[in-house]
Structure formats: C-alpha cells, structure tokens
Design a protein around this motif. Structure first.
Motif, PDB file in Angstrom:
ATOM      1  N   TRP A  61      52.867 108.174 -35.742  1.00 35.96           N
ATOM      2  CA  TRP A  61      54.099 108.335 -36.514  1.00 35.96           C
ATOM      3  C   TRP A  61      55.119 109.097 -35.694  1.00 35.96           C
ATOM      4  N   MET A  62      56.373 108.626 -35.742  1.00 36.62           N
ATOM      5  CA  MET A  62      57.493 109.358 -35.168  1.00 36.62           C
ATOM      6  C   MET A  62      58.673 109.281 -36.129  1.00 36.62           C
ATOM      7  N   GLN A  65      64.697 108.590 -36.222  1.00 37.17           N
ATOM      8  CA  GLN A  65      65.659 108.726 -35.118  1.00 37.17           C
ATOM      9  C   GLN A  65      64.995 108.475 -33.773  1.00 37.17           C
ATOM     10  N   ALA A  66      63.736 108.940 -33.628  1.00 41.32           N
ATOM     11  CA  ALA A  66      63.004 108.680 -32.389  1.00 41.32           C
ATOM     12  C   ALA A  66      62.703 107.192 -32.257  1.00 41.32           C
ATOM     13  N   GLN A  67      62.360 106.559 -33.366  1.00 39.62           N
ATOM     14  CA  GLN A  67      62.111 105.121 -33.328  1.00 39.62           C
ATOM     15  C   GLN A  67      63.366 104.364 -32.919  1.00 39.62           C
ATOM     16  N   SER A 264      48.761 114.162 -22.083  1.00 42.70           N
ATOM     17  CA  SER A 264      49.157 112.911 -22.740  1.00 42.70           C
ATOM     18  C   SER A 264      50.318 113.172 -23.685  1.00 42.70           C
ATOM     19  N   GLY A 265      51.466 112.601 -23.366  1.00 41.61           N
ATOM     20  CA  GLY A 265      52.581 112.684 -24.298  1.00 41.61           C
ATOM     21  C   GLY A 265      52.298 111.943 -25.583  1.00 41.61           C
ATOM     22  N   HIS A 266      51.440 110.922 -25.511  1.00 43.51           N
ATOM     23  CA  HIS A 266      51.175 110.125 -26.711  1.00 43.51           C
ATOM     24  C   HIS A 266      50.032 110.680 -27.555  1.00 43.51           C
ATOM     25  N   VAL A 271      54.348 111.435 -29.182  1.00 40.40           N
ATOM     26  CA  VAL A 271      55.052 110.206 -28.823  1.00 40.40           C
ATOM     27  C   VAL A 271      54.095 109.034 -28.988  1.00 40.40           C
ATOM     28  N   TYR A 272      54.656 107.883 -29.368  1.00 40.30           N
ATOM     29  CA  TYR A 272      53.834 106.671 -29.454  1.00 40.30           C
ATOM     30  C   TYR A 272      53.240 106.336 -28.088  1.00 40.30           C
ATOM     31  N   PRO A 273      52.145 105.567 -28.047  1.00 36.56           N
ATOM     32  CA  PRO A 273      51.581 105.134 -26.758  1.00 36.56           C
ATOM     33  C   PRO A 273      52.559 104.194 -26.047  1.00 36.56           C
TER      34      PRO A 273
END
Length: 456
Positions: A61-62, A65-67, A264-266, A271-273
C-alpha cells in the motif's frame, strides 16, 4: 433478430466469458482494450488479500499521491541519464540521505537496485574485488575466496557464492540460537575471507546478528593478524527499522569494519516493488573495476548494476517517501507497527498456547511464535486453518540447519495492519486452534494444499 455472439459480447459482456483465456499459445486475434483489462483484473481477483498476507515483507500500500507519482513516470528509463538527468540526480539524493541515516563518515557512493538481492550481489562483488586487490598487493593467491555468513541469511547469499565462484562458509544455527556472533564467525576466517555478512532483521525471527561483536572481532584480527576483513550488513528489512526504533543501537557505519549496507526500499522503506539500495561507507569501498562507462544513450555515464534498462518510478516514489515522511514520519509509522506487534504478542501470550521468540529483544515489527505443550495439531495445521477459514497468510516454516527441527510461525505487522485487525487476527487464531482441537489437526490432503516458507 438475434445478435451474433461477437456483437452480443461487445454490447453486454466480454469476449472471454465462456471461452478459455489465452494461456498456451500466442493468440491469433486480439481483443478490445476494455476486454483485456477485464481479463487481467478478473484473473487476479481470485488471488489472496494483501491486507491479510502477514508473510510478505514487501509493501502492498502507498498513498494516492505516491501512486500518482508512480503512474506519471512509468515511461522513464532510469538508465537514460541524458534524457532524464533529474531522475539521476534524485537517485543520488536518496543515496546521500541513506548514507546520512546510516552514519557514513564522509563522501560516499552507492546505487539503486531492483531490490536487495541485486544490491547484495553488487556489494559482495565489491568485497571480492577489493579482496583481490589486497591479496595481489600482499603477493598472495586469489584463487580461493570465501565468504562467511550465518544460516539466517536470505538465499541470495548462497546464490552469490555459487554464481561468482566463492566458497560459502555458513555458520549453522542452533535450537534456541537463531542469529550469529563473533564466537561463531572466528573459526571460519582466514586470509582468503573476502568479508563477513551480518543480518539486520532476519527473515526467520526478525532479530539481528551480533554486529557489534563481529566488528570488534574483525578489529582484533586486523591488529593482531594483519588481515583487514570487511563486513557487509544485510539490512534488507532492518535498515529502515533500526534507525527509528533503536537509534542508539550501533550496527551501521558507526562501526569501523562495516563497509557496505543494503536495504530494501520496497520493504520497510514503504515503496512498492521493486527498489533496493546499496550504500558504501566511502567511495574507495567500491571497486573501480566494477564500474563501466557507456556513451550510446547520448552522454558518457558510469553504470554499476547487474541490469541496465529499468523503470524510474520506484526511485521517484522512494524520494517522495523521504521528503513526505522524513525522520519524524518514518519514526511514527515504525512505532505504530511496533505497538501493534506488541499487542498481538500479548494476545497470543494470553491464549496460553504459544511461546514467543525473542519478544524482549530488538526485533522487526513482527511476532515470531510457536505452539507450546502437547497439541493435536502443529504449526503447519494452524497456518492452513487460518488461511482456509479466514484468509490470513501466517506462514509456518522450519528453521535452517542445525535448527531444522524447530518449526515457528511469524506474523508480520505492517503499516496497513490496524489495531482492529490485530484483535481480529488474535480471535481468529484462537478460533482456529479450537477448530483443530475438535478435528484432531488438519487432514493430510489439506496440508498438501499449503504453501509454506518464511516469506519475503
């Protein structure tokens, strides 16, 4: 007057409603954009609910606005710095911010990667090349490199050793001891050791190796034996957790022998993968021979990645999170997850059926637990019952050697798991245990349907 099937499908439904969807051969004909969209959406509709998947560490989930940032930048090829120079600058901003978060002492370097697996491959390659430099300078052979790590690592470390011809020296786990320390590492070190890999937030129980103790050991070996053995910290999960939940716990570049870190940022970078990061202590820790230059995209660029073309969206999404949340926001989110994990741990303890694993130690926001006493069922039965009865994915798995006879479960508490969800999960676990008491465990055919493993 009757319509033919094709016209009726176009007006009232979809062209694949009563036909087998393309799956084996390349389709001869196409379909409308709407039909194609519906086909994919309906295929995915029968997958699991990510909100109930407590096995995966990966962000599901993000913010809207990020999406929007992601959607608006799907066309950008990250590697094309001539066309997208600001994207390249934003990558460097993220690396500098992470270097600051991890207490790098000065100017440093790094790279965005597809995930921590690529980051680990690149970091370990640099360990190998820097070891070759040291060996050649000392007049020693370079044909038998080894890498020391515990059995609590992710499988990518084994992959690296196999792919790049490095001897893995794996420290086995023990029942009741699921991380490694200096006493485990020391017997495996010699002049051919390219480095030691230590884990910050293991996949299995969420704890960290004794990174301070291993660093002290490496410093002692450097002063007494003249061997400068660096350490890489695999912070795939913990690199975005420890700075905010345990800021005074030293594991990063505050320790002299820690020369590189991946994260891992995801995962807890939210953040999404797929996005991962590799950060070096200083620029000299990146072996120059691993950096290539090319000029066929309009300008001369240096590249240090295993792949080439890749999307920019997740780099920009990571930067969005950094400026959106800052230290205060990440700290708030991590503390909320930790509080909910503590509540879940209390609920499980109150049931009187479970032993918690390392709940009093520094740990990722999760609950690792196992059944206690005599039961008519085991952890695999419980995992199946939770999935079949309520849709929860709470994995059961055995630990690596020499703790392979130990079975545990793990519930990962992420940003989207609210207090109400925690209470519901605890009730569902209690109900599942009662169901299994009556059934005498899961049937063999039911257990065969399970997908087990620690998740990723």
């Amino acid at each position: 007057m009757t319509m033919d099937d094709q016209a009726a499908a176009a007006l009232f439904g979809n062209s694949f409603a009563i036909e087998e969807v393309p799956s084996r051969t390349f389709p001869d004909d196409g379909m409308s954009a709407t039909d194609a969209m519906r086909l994919v959406a309906e295929d995915l509709a029968i997958e699991g609910d990510p909100g109930r998947n407590l096995a995966t560490f990966v962000t599901t989930w993000m913010e809207p606005q990020a999406q929007r940032v992601i959607a608006d930048n799907l066309h950008r090829n990250f590697i094309d710095h001539a066309e997208y120079p600001r994207t390249a600058e934003i990558e460097q901003r993220c690396i500098r911010m992470l270097a600051d978060l991890f207490h790098a002492p000065g100017e440093t370097t790094g790279a965005r990667t597809q995930g921590s697996s690529e980051a680990i491959m690149l970091g370990a390659l640099s360990l190998k090349w820097k070891w070759k430099e040291r060996q050649q300078a000392a007049g020693r052979p370079i044909d038998r490199p080894n890498l020391v790590f515990g059995a609590d690592v992710h499988v990518v470390w084994d992959k690296f050793c196999r792919y790049f011809d490095v001897e893995p020296r794996i420290v086995p786990l023990q029942p009741g001891k699921y991380t490694i320390g200096p006493e485990d590492v020391e017997p495996h070190l010699d002049e051919n050791t390219i480095g030691v890999a230590a884990v910050l937030g293991t996949t299995f129980t969420g704890h960290k190796d004794d990174i301070v103790g291993i660093n002290d050991l490496l410093l002692t070996i450097k002063s007494t034996r003249g061997l400068d053995i660096p350490m890489h910290v695999d912070g795939a999960s913990g690199g975005f957790v420890w700075p905010f939940l345990y800021p005074h716990s030293e594991w990063d570049f505050r320790l002299e022998q820690v020369r590189s870190i991946n994260v891992s940022g995801h995962k807890f970078g939210l953040v999404y993968p797929g996005i991962g990061w590799l950060v070096f202590r200083e620029t000299a820790d990146l072996a120059k021979d691993l950096v290539f230059e090319e000029n066929y995209l309009g300008k001369t660029d240096a590249t240090f990645t295993l792949n080439f073309s890749t999307g920019s969206s997740m780099v920009l999404a990571q930067y969005y999170n950094f400026v959106r949340y800052g230290r205060a926001g990440y700290g708030y989110i991590m503390r909320n997850m930790q509080k909910n994990a503590q509540v879940l741990a209390e609920r499980l303890r109150d049931l009187g059926r479970f032993d918690l694993i390392g709940a009093d130690q520094e740990q990722l926001p999760l609950v690792a637990f196992q059944l206690s006493g005599d039961n008519a069922f085991d952890e695999f039965d419980l995992a199946w019952q939770l999935s079949a009865e309520r849709g929860w994915m709470v994995p059961a798995y055995t630990l690596p050697p020499d703790a392979q006879d130990v079975t545990i479960m793990r519930a990962l508490v992420k940003q989207t798991l609210s207090r109400e969800h925690v209470d519901t999960l605890a009730r569902d676990i209690a109900d599942a245990c009662q169901t299994l008491d009556r059934k005498g465990g899961a049937h063999e055919s039911e257990r065969a349907q399970m997908v087990t493993g620690p998740g990723h």
